[in-house]
Design a protein around this motif. Structure first.
Motif, PDB file in Angstrom:
ATOM      1  N   LYS A  70      58.793  39.496  33.826  1.00  0.00           N
ATOM      2  CA  LYS A  70      58.937  40.059  35.253  1.00  0.00           C
ATOM      3  C   LYS A  70      57.513  39.949  35.984  1.00  0.00           C
ATOM      4  CE  LYS A  70      63.253  41.128  35.765  1.00  0.00           C
ATOM      5  NZ  LYS A  70      64.277  40.082  36.434  1.00  0.00           N
ATOM      6  N   PRO A  71      57.372  39.646  37.595  1.00  0.00           N
ATOM      7  CA  PRO A  71      56.163  39.370  37.812  1.00  0.00           C
ATOM      8  C   PRO A  71      55.226  40.972  37.557  1.00  0.00           C
ATOM      9  CG  PRO A  71      57.676  38.918  39.520  1.00  0.00           C
ATOM     10  CD  PRO A  71      58.415  39.304  38.213  1.00  0.00           C
ATOM     11  N   TYR A  72      55.527  42.164  37.720  1.00  0.00           N
ATOM     12  CA  TYR A  72      54.714  43.247  37.535  1.00  0.00           C
ATOM     13  C   TYR A  72      54.164  43.423  36.116  1.00  0.00           C
ATOM     14  CZ  TYR A  72      58.821  45.731  35.460  1.00  0.00           C
ATOM     15  OH  TYR A  72      59.793  46.171  34.425  1.00  0.00           O
ATOM     16  N   LYS A  73      54.843  42.463  34.999  1.00  0.00           N
ATOM     17  CA  LYS A  73      54.289  42.560  34.097  1.00  0.00           C
ATOM     18  C   LYS A  73      53.285  41.481  33.517  1.00  0.00           C
ATOM     19  CE  LYS A  73      57.260  45.447  31.708  1.00  0.00           C
ATOM     20  NZ  LYS A  73      57.701  45.978  30.418  1.00  0.00           N
ATOM     21  N   MET A  74      53.039  40.636  34.593  1.00  0.00           N
ATOM     22  CA  MET A  74      52.368  39.330  34.248  1.00  0.00           C
ATOM     23  C   MET A  74      50.811  39.609  34.037  1.00  0.00           C
ATOM     24  SD  MET A  74      52.432  36.154  34.015  1.00  0.00           S
ATOM     25  CE  MET A  74      51.807  34.715  34.481  1.00  0.00           C
ATOM     26  N   ALA A  75      50.154  40.504  34.794  1.00  0.00           N
ATOM     27  CA  ALA A  75      48.688  40.909  34.653  1.00  0.00           C
ATOM     28  C   ALA A  75      48.494  41.539  33.326  1.00  0.00           C
ATOM     29  CB  ALA A  75      48.403  41.876  35.845  1.00  0.00           C
ATOM     30  N   SER A  76      49.431  42.221  32.883  1.00  0.00           N
ATOM     31  CA  SER A  76      49.093  42.903  31.396  1.00  0.00           C
ATOM     32  C   SER A  76      49.516  42.073  30.261  1.00  0.00           C
ATOM     33  CB  SER A  76      49.928  44.300  31.275  1.00  0.00           C
ATOM     34  OG  SER A  76      51.234  43.931  31.300  1.00  0.00           O
ATOM     35  N   VAL A  77      50.332  41.108  30.491  1.00  0.00           N
ATOM     36  CA  VAL A  77      50.623  40.132  29.351  1.00  0.00           C
ATOM     37  C   VAL A  77      49.407  39.247  29.136  1.00  0.00           C
ATOM     38  CG1 VAL A  77      52.112  37.952  28.787  1.00  0.00           C
ATOM     39  CG2 VAL A  77      53.197  40.345  29.524  1.00  0.00           C
ATOM     40  N   LEU A  78      49.174  38.756  30.654  1.00  0.00           N
ATOM     41  CA  LEU A  78      47.852  37.875  30.556  1.00  0.00           C
ATOM     42  C   LEU A  78      46.413  38.495  29.802  1.00  0.00           C
ATOM     43  CD1 LEU A  78      48.007  36.250  33.859  1.00  0.00           C
ATOM     44  CD2 LEU A  78      48.436  34.874  31.776  1.00  0.00           C
ATOM     45  N   PHE A  98      52.999  34.499  41.570  1.00  0.00           N
ATOM     46  CA  PHE A  98      52.004  34.712  40.796  1.00  0.00           C
ATOM     47  C   PHE A  98      51.212  33.369  40.719  1.00  0.00           C
ATOM     48  CE2 PHE A  98      49.261  36.615  37.919  1.00  0.00           C
ATOM     49  CZ  PHE A  98      49.085  37.930  37.942  1.00  0.00           C
ATOM     50  N   SER A  99      50.413  33.265  41.747  1.00  0.00           N
ATOM     51  CA  SER A  99      49.710  31.796  41.721  1.00  0.00           C
ATOM     52  C   SER A  99      48.900  31.584  40.439  1.00  0.00           C
ATOM     53  CB  SER A  99      48.675  31.816  42.903  1.00  0.00           C
ATOM     54  OG  SER A  99      47.302  32.944  42.729  1.00  0.00           O
ATOM     55  N   ILE A 100      48.357  30.316  40.563  1.00  0.00           N
ATOM     56  CA  ILE A 100      47.609  29.671  39.241  1.00  0.00           C
ATOM     57  C   ILE A 100      46.181  30.393  39.323  1.00  0.00           C
ATOM     58  CG2 ILE A 100      46.399  27.626  38.565  1.00  0.00           C
ATOM     59  CD1 ILE A 100      48.938  25.987  39.510  1.00  0.00           C
ATOM     60  N   ASP A 101      45.375  30.474  40.662  1.00  0.00           N
ATOM     61  CA  ASP A 101      44.375  31.082  40.758  1.00  0.00           C
ATOM     62  C   ASP A 101      44.399  32.679  40.247  1.00  0.00           C
ATOM     63  OD1 ASP A 101      43.021  29.105  41.734  1.00  0.00           O
ATOM     64  OD2 ASP A 101      43.409  29.879  44.027  1.00  0.00           O
ATOM     65  N   SER A 102      45.736  33.519  40.455  1.00  0.00           N
ATOM     66  CA  SER A 102      45.629  34.762  40.097  1.00  0.00           C
ATOM     67  C   SER A 102      45.711  34.733  38.390  1.00  0.00           C
ATOM     68  CB  SER A 102      46.970  35.447  40.291  1.00  0.00           C
ATOM     69  OG  SER A 102      47.002  35.494  41.836  1.00  0.00           O
ATOM     70  N   SER A 105      42.404  33.970  36.865  1.00  0.00           N
ATOM     71  CA  SER A 105      41.562  35.372  37.125  1.00  0.00           C
ATOM     72  C   SER A 105      41.869  36.515  36.162  1.00  0.00           C
ATOM     73  CB  SER A 105      41.718  36.189  38.633  1.00  0.00           C
ATOM     74  OG  SER A 105      42.957  36.560  38.304  1.00  0.00           O
ATOM     75  N   HIS A 106      42.882  36.494  35.403  1.00  0.00           N
ATOM     76  CA  HIS A 106      43.014  37.310  34.201  1.00  0.00           C
ATOM     77  C   HIS A 106      42.620  36.486  32.853  1.00  0.00           C
ATOM     78  CE1 HIS A 106      45.643  39.283  37.336  1.00  0.00           C
ATOM     79  NE2 HIS A 106      45.358  40.095  36.658  1.00  0.00           N
ATOM     80  N   LEU A 107      42.415  35.351  32.809  1.00  0.00           N
ATOM     81  CA  LEU A 107      41.909  34.700  31.448  1.00  0.00           C
ATOM     82  C   LEU A 107      40.406  34.514  31.362  1.00  0.00           C
ATOM     83  CD1 LEU A 107      44.782  31.915  31.608  1.00  0.00           C
ATOM     84  CD2 LEU A 107      44.909  34.168  30.327  1.00  0.00           C
ATOM     85  N   LYS A 108      40.232  34.524  30.094  1.00  0.00           N
ATOM     86  CA  LYS A 108      38.691  34.220  29.720  1.00  0.00           C
ATOM     87  C   LYS A 108      38.474  32.769  29.546  1.00  0.00           C
ATOM     88  CE  LYS A 108      37.849  38.484  27.228  1.00  0.00           C
ATOM     89  NZ  LYS A 108      38.902  39.206  26.531  1.00  0.00           N
ATOM     90  N   SER A 109      39.276  32.040  29.117  1.00  0.00           N
ATOM     91  CA  SER A 109      39.124  30.591  29.028  1.00  0.00           C
ATOM     92  C   SER A 109      39.997  29.795  30.174  1.00  0.00           C
ATOM     93  CB  SER A 109      39.660  30.022  27.579  1.00  0.00           C
ATOM     94  OG  SER A 109      40.935  30.649  27.455  1.00  0.00           O
ATOM     95  N   THR A 110      39.744  28.549  30.144  1.00  0.00           N
ATOM     96  CA  THR A 110      40.557  27.694  31.119  1.00  0.00           C
ATOM     97  C   THR A 110      41.557  26.792  30.680  1.00  0.00           C
ATOM     98  OG1 THR A 110      38.621  26.271  31.024  1.00  0.00           O
ATOM     99  CG2 THR A 110      38.565  27.791  32.650  1.00  0.00           C
ATOM    100  N   PRO A 111      42.699  27.184  30.012  1.00  0.00           N
ATOM    101  CA  PRO A 111      43.789  26.384  29.671  1.00  0.00           C
ATOM    102  C   PRO A 111      44.216  25.610  30.951  1.00  0.00           C
ATOM    103  CG  PRO A 111      44.535  28.777  29.838  1.00  0.00           C
ATOM    104  CD  PRO A 111      43.104  28.563  30.318  1.00  0.00           C
ATOM    105  N   THR A 112      45.086  24.593  30.610  1.00  0.00           N
ATOM    106  CA  THR A 112      45.718  24.158  31.739  1.00  0.00           C
ATOM    107  C   THR A 112      46.790  24.645  31.990  1.00  0.00           C
ATOM    108  OG1 THR A 112      45.095  21.801  31.107  1.00  0.00           O
ATOM    109  CG2 THR A 112      46.873  21.604  32.447  1.00  0.00           C
TER     110      THR A 112
END
Ligand SMILES: NC(=O)c1ccc[n+]([C@@H]2O[C@H](COP(=O)([O-])OP(=O)(O)OC[C@H]3O[C@@H](n4cnc5c(N)ncnc54)[C@H](OP(=O)(O)O)[C@@H]3O)[C@@H](O)[C@H]2O)c1
Length: 261
Positions: A70-78, A98-102, A105-112
């Motif tokens: 669910k969208p409200y879980k996305m930040a903690s999962v990332l 939940f945009s690609i930019d967002s 912004s929660h990731l250390k690496s840059t996956p596709t």
């Protein structure tokens, strides 16, 4: 497809994606599904799918990550999977709004990263899935398309249109179902029992869609074929328009769009 896939969030959509993959011949041993309540994934475990509540481990063991929480879980999962995600991962999010930019912004690496917006017809392999990315590569796009083609059809759109895709494709299921309910109610009023009215209305909607899909005609060209001058079809259609039929639909679509949070 040879790669290992992890589905993070094995709920309604996560399970529909898993079923689509498995029914298209994807190897169960190459698939991991995660959620907290892993007991609810026992049917997948029996088929040989890896079932886990450890997102980080699932990511480390996979090449393609599909996030379906669910969208409200996305930040903690990332944040949970950030340490395991590498630049070579392909990450697909089906999470609305939940945009690609967002995500980045929660990731250390840059996956596709790709976003995908299927609808609930995924469960009967008749979804339309809109996909979008910022850094497209032909092989990644082909992978994403082949995953979502197992649930129906897939089209590539600009990310700016993702909210519009949510409304037209995902909310669209509800609009069409309400239309069918109206047809059933009308059918009962003119003499059919509910079961027969439902059978006639649902097959008529399916037939109308197939006329457009198979012939590629504009809807009005098919309407012209059933509207005899002075006949009952045009009389009914015009009455619907006098009552605001097309206008109500267009305004409803715009209102849904304006209310995406
Ligand atoms: N349903 C659709 O057709 C559809 C269409 C387009 C887009 N979407 C989007 O897809 C997403 C999922 O929708 P859904 O209808 O499938 O929701 P859902 O049935 O609630 O599934 C979400 C799943 O995520 C699991 N979960 C929660 N926290 C987790 C975590 N930290 N790690 C791993 N798994 C976790 C939950 O299981 P536990 O509680 O057991 O962890 C739950 O089963 C939403 O963002 C929605 O907007 C859905």
């Amino acid at each position: 497809m040879e790669q290992n896939i992890a589905i993070i969030g094995g709920g309604n959509l996560g399970q529909a994606i898993a079923n689509g993959l498995l029914s298209s011949g994807f190897l169960p041993s190459n698939l991991t599904i995660t959620r907290h309540k892993t007991a609810l994934l026992s049917e997948f475990k029996l088929k040989g799918v890896r079932v886990s509540s450890n997102n980080s481990e699932a990511v480390s063991q996979s090449d393609i990550i599909i996030i379906a929480v669910k969208p409200y879980k996305m930040a903690s999962v990332l944040e949970d999977i950030s340490k395991s995600i590498t630049n070579s991962h392909l990450l697909i999010s089906v999470v609305s709004d939940f945009s690609i930019d967002s995500i980045n912004s929660h990731l250390k690496s840059t996956p596709t990263v790709y976003r995908a917006m299927p609808n609930t017809a995924s469960s009967v392999n008749e979804s339309i899935t809109c996909i979008a990315t910022q850094k497209s590569s032909e092989s990644h796009t082909n992978d994403v398309i082949s995953i979502f083609n197992t649930l129906g059809k897939t089209i590539h759109i600009n990310e700016q249109l993702m909210d519009a895709a949510t409304v037209l494709g995902a909310c669209g299921i509800a609009y069409v179902l309400r239309f069918i309910r109206g047809m059933i109610q009308g059918g009962i009023e003119i003499g059919f029992d509910a079961k027969t009215a439902t059978e006639i209305a649902t097959q008529t909607v399916k037939g109308a869609s197939e006329l457009l899909l198979q012939k590629g005609n504009h809807p009005e060209a098919e309407i012209d074929k059933v509207t005899t001058p002075k006949g009952c079809t045009i009389a009914g259609l015009n009455e619907m328009e006098h009552q605001g039929f097309s206008s109500a639909l267009i305004k409803g679509i715009k209102t849904s769009y304006d209310n995406i949070t």
